[in-house]
Design an enzyme around this catalytic site. Structure first.
Site, PDB file in Angstrom:
ATOM      1  N   SER A   1       0.898  -1.200   0.056  1.00 25.75           N
ATOM      2  CA  SER A   1       0.053   0.163  -0.065  1.00 25.75           C
ATOM      3  C   SER A   1       0.768   1.200  -0.078  1.00 25.75           C
ATOM      4  O   SER A   1       0.122   2.339  -0.453  1.00 25.75           O
ATOM      5  CB  SER A   1      -0.946   0.050   1.189  1.00 25.75           C
ATOM      6  OG  SER A   1      -0.184   0.204   2.523  1.00 25.75           O
TER       7      SER A   1
ATOM      8  N   HIS B   1      -5.128  -3.462  -2.694  1.00 23.26           N
ATOM      9  CA  HIS B   1      -4.722  -2.642  -3.947  1.00 23.26           C
ATOM     10  C   HIS B   1      -4.568  -3.501  -5.127  1.00 23.26           C
ATOM     11  O   HIS B   1      -3.974  -2.891  -6.411  1.00 23.26           O
ATOM     12  CB  HIS B   1      -3.589  -1.767  -3.566  1.00 23.26           C
ATOM     13  CG  HIS B   1      -3.426  -1.035  -2.308  1.00 23.26           C
ATOM     14  ND1 HIS B   1      -4.068   0.274  -2.585  1.00 23.26           N
ATOM     15  CD2 HIS B   1      -3.358  -1.300  -1.114  1.00 23.26           C
ATOM     16  CE1 HIS B   1      -4.242   0.648  -1.135  1.00 23.26           C
ATOM     17  NE2 HIS B   1      -3.673  -0.245  -0.357  1.00 23.26           N
TER      18      HIS B   1
ATOM     19  N   LYS C   1     -11.442   0.731  -2.234  1.00 24.79           N
ATOM     20  CA  LYS C   1     -10.514   1.069  -3.020  1.00 24.79           C
ATOM     21  C   LYS C   1     -11.050   1.058  -4.417  1.00 24.79           C
ATOM     22  O   LYS C   1     -12.001   1.969  -4.858  1.00 24.79           O
ATOM     23  CB  LYS C   1      -9.229   0.542  -2.603  1.00 24.79           C
ATOM     24  CG  LYS C   1      -8.667   0.917  -1.433  1.00 24.79           C
ATOM     25  CD  LYS C   1      -7.820   0.292  -0.439  1.00 24.79           C
ATOM     26  CE  LYS C   1      -7.610   0.850   0.757  1.00 24.79           C
ATOM     27  NZ  LYS C   1      -6.945   0.294   1.756  1.00 24.79           N
TER      28      LYS C   1
HETATM   29  C1  LIG Z   1      -6.943   0.085   3.177  1.00 31.81           C
HETATM   30  C2  LIG Z   1      -6.302  -0.983   3.362  1.00 31.81           C
HETATM   31  C3  LIG Z   1      -6.608  -1.640   4.493  1.00 31.81           C
HETATM   32  C4  LIG Z   1      -7.797  -1.416   5.523  1.00 31.81           C
HETATM   33  O1  LIG Z   1      -9.250  -1.093   4.703  1.00 31.81           O
HETATM   34  P1  LIG Z   1     -10.038  -0.134   5.200  1.00 31.81           P
HETATM   35  O2  LIG Z   1     -11.372  -0.504   4.412  1.00 31.81           O
HETATM   36  O3  LIG Z   1      -9.900   1.199   4.763  1.00 31.81           O
HETATM   37  O4  LIG Z   1     -10.220  -0.371   6.672  1.00 31.81           O
HETATM   38  C5  LIG Z   1      -6.122  -3.176   4.827  1.00 31.81           C
HETATM   39  N1  LIG Z   1      -5.291  -3.359   4.185  1.00 31.81           N
HETATM   40  C6  LIG Z   1      -4.682  -2.645   3.305  1.00 31.81           C
HETATM   41  C7  LIG Z   1      -3.388  -3.276   2.458  1.00 31.81           C
HETATM   42  C8  LIG Z   1      -4.933  -1.337   2.884  1.00 31.81           C
HETATM   43  O5  LIG Z   1      -4.333  -0.850   1.911  1.00 31.81           O
END
Ligand SMILES: *Cc1c(COP(=O)(O)O)cnc(C)c1O
Length: 394
Positions: free
Chosen positions: A184, A212, A243
């Site tokens: 990330s 991602h 995302k």
């Molecule tokens: C954004 C993210 C999360 C958390 O997800 P949310 O829905 O924002 O709580 C978990 N793992 C990774 C790798 C992320 O980038």
């Protein structure tokens, strides 16, 4: 001042003195490539809404229709009376999308990792994680109270050492490896095929967080696992719905029995009010669009913009990583330098936050640029102009 107030003030002063103080930035606008914070228009290079779905009419309409049909809130936890038709519809759509037997949706990605890992591992078990995995996986390990080992980022030799240690020291324990597919904060990709081979050799299990990767990689846009043809060899797949999918929430994908176990053991699933109908319907629509021609068009636009962003960096004397992903970090080193670079770009109308400790290592503070399908060449031209503004003399 009371001891309480003194404590709080001292903590805050400590953060400020180290350039680690964080503040909320409020935007007045939609999650689009251009946003406004009430003071100025900004081109946003920090959103994870990679395909621009959060702001699409399709998702907004789906959310509104779900509110009319199911209400604004789900009313209770999933196992009490909070499971509405829309929740099971989403989970069926998610499982079909990823090509797994079943899927389970959670309120957030954070809750997904926490619920899943604590459901599977007890105090005597072993979790082996990449050094750069998301905080939600680290926190899940703490909650589970299991033995935790950290291997150097994407370092297979080091991972193998940790597996050997686990087999020797805890021969009767369950051993789970957890990694992200696309990292990330760095945008690089885990060597998943080698990791799968290692975990098979050592009898461990593998959980891959595709926060991602989902929606962007693989023939059916299922993620990096699909791209590497490993769908049948990863026990636990995770995705976030906030995302590329454009809504909010998280999910686990796997066998029917894995999902049944999580329904019974995952505390963040059991003891939390079900996701709202609006977010669930938006996620379901996002998954549907991802798989169609509209999704493919958006993905092609995204990859074209990724290449253009990299060229913009190269033209302004930076060297972005070679991996093709929508996350492109510009390492600054100290928190102070990342913060001042971010503020300087803000003054030129560019929104890109300084990512600092503890999100990344202390000397690895950075600007984390992300790009979406809705960015244009004009946005990049403005970024290039901003990047070539000389840094302030101190
Ligand atoms: C954004 C993210 C999360 C958390 O997800 P949310 O829905 O924002 O709580 C978990 N793992 C990774 C790798 C992320 O980038």
């Amino acid at each position: 001042m009371s001891a309480f107030c003194t404590y709080i003030e001292n903590e805050l002063e400590d953060l400020r003195s180290k350039d680690l103080f964080r503040q909320i930035r409020t935007l007045d606008s939609l999650p689009a490539p251009t946003v406004s914070d009430g003071k100025r228009e900004l081109i946003n290079f920090s959103s994870n809404d990679y395909l621009g779905l959060a702001n699409s009419d399709d998702l907004k309409e789906a959310a509104k229709a779900a509110i009319d049909e199911y209400g604004a809130g789900a009313g209770s936890a999933r196992l009490i009376c909070g499971t509405q038709r829309i929740h099971t519809d989403l989970e069926e759509a998610l499982a079909e999308f990823k090509g797994t037997e079943a899927a389970l949706a959670f309120n957030t990605g954070y809750a997904t990792a926490a619920g899943c890992i604590t459901a599977l591992l007890s105090r005597k078990d072993v979790l082996i994680i990449d050094k750069l995995v998301h905080a939600c996986i680290v926190d899940a390990a703490r909650q589970a109270g299991c033995h935790l080992r950290v291997y150097r980022h994407n370092d297979l030799n080091d991972l193998e050492k940790k597996l050997q240690w686990a087999n020797k020291k805890h021969p009767d324990a369950r051993t789970l490896i957890a990694t992200e597919s696309v990292f990330s904060m760095d945008g690089d990709i885990a060597p998943l095929l080698n990791i799968v081979e290692l975990k098979e050799n050592y009898g461990a299990w593998l959980m891959v967080d595709e926060a991602h990767g989902t929606g962007l990689f693989g023939e059916h846009r299922r993620g990096v696992i699909e791209e590497y043809k490993l769908s049948d060899r990863v026990e636990i797949q995770m995705a976030t719905l906030g995302k590329a999918i454009g809504a909010s929430g998280g999910a686990i994908f796997g066998s029917r029995s894995l999902i049944d176990l999580l329904i019974n053991h995952a505390r963040s699933f059991i003891y939390s009010t079900a996701p709202t109908p609006a977010s669930v319907a938006a996620a379901k629509k996002g998954v549907e669009i991802l798989q169609g021609t509209e999704g493919e068009k958006r993905r092609q636009r995204l990859w074209a913009m990724v290449d253009n962003l990299k060229n913009t960096f190269i033209d302004s004397g930076q060297s972005p990583g070679i991996v093709r992903s929508p996350i492109v970090p510009l390492i600054c080193g100290s928190s102070e330098s990342a913060l001042s670079r971010s503020e300087q770009l803000y003054d030129s109308g560019i929104l890109v936050p300084a990512i600092r400790y503890p999100t990344v290592a202390r000397n690895q503070a950075r600007l984390r640029f992300t790009i979406t399908a809705d960015h244009t060449l004009d946005h990049l031209a403005q970024l290039e102009a901003a990047l070539s503004t000389p840094e302030d003399d101190e």
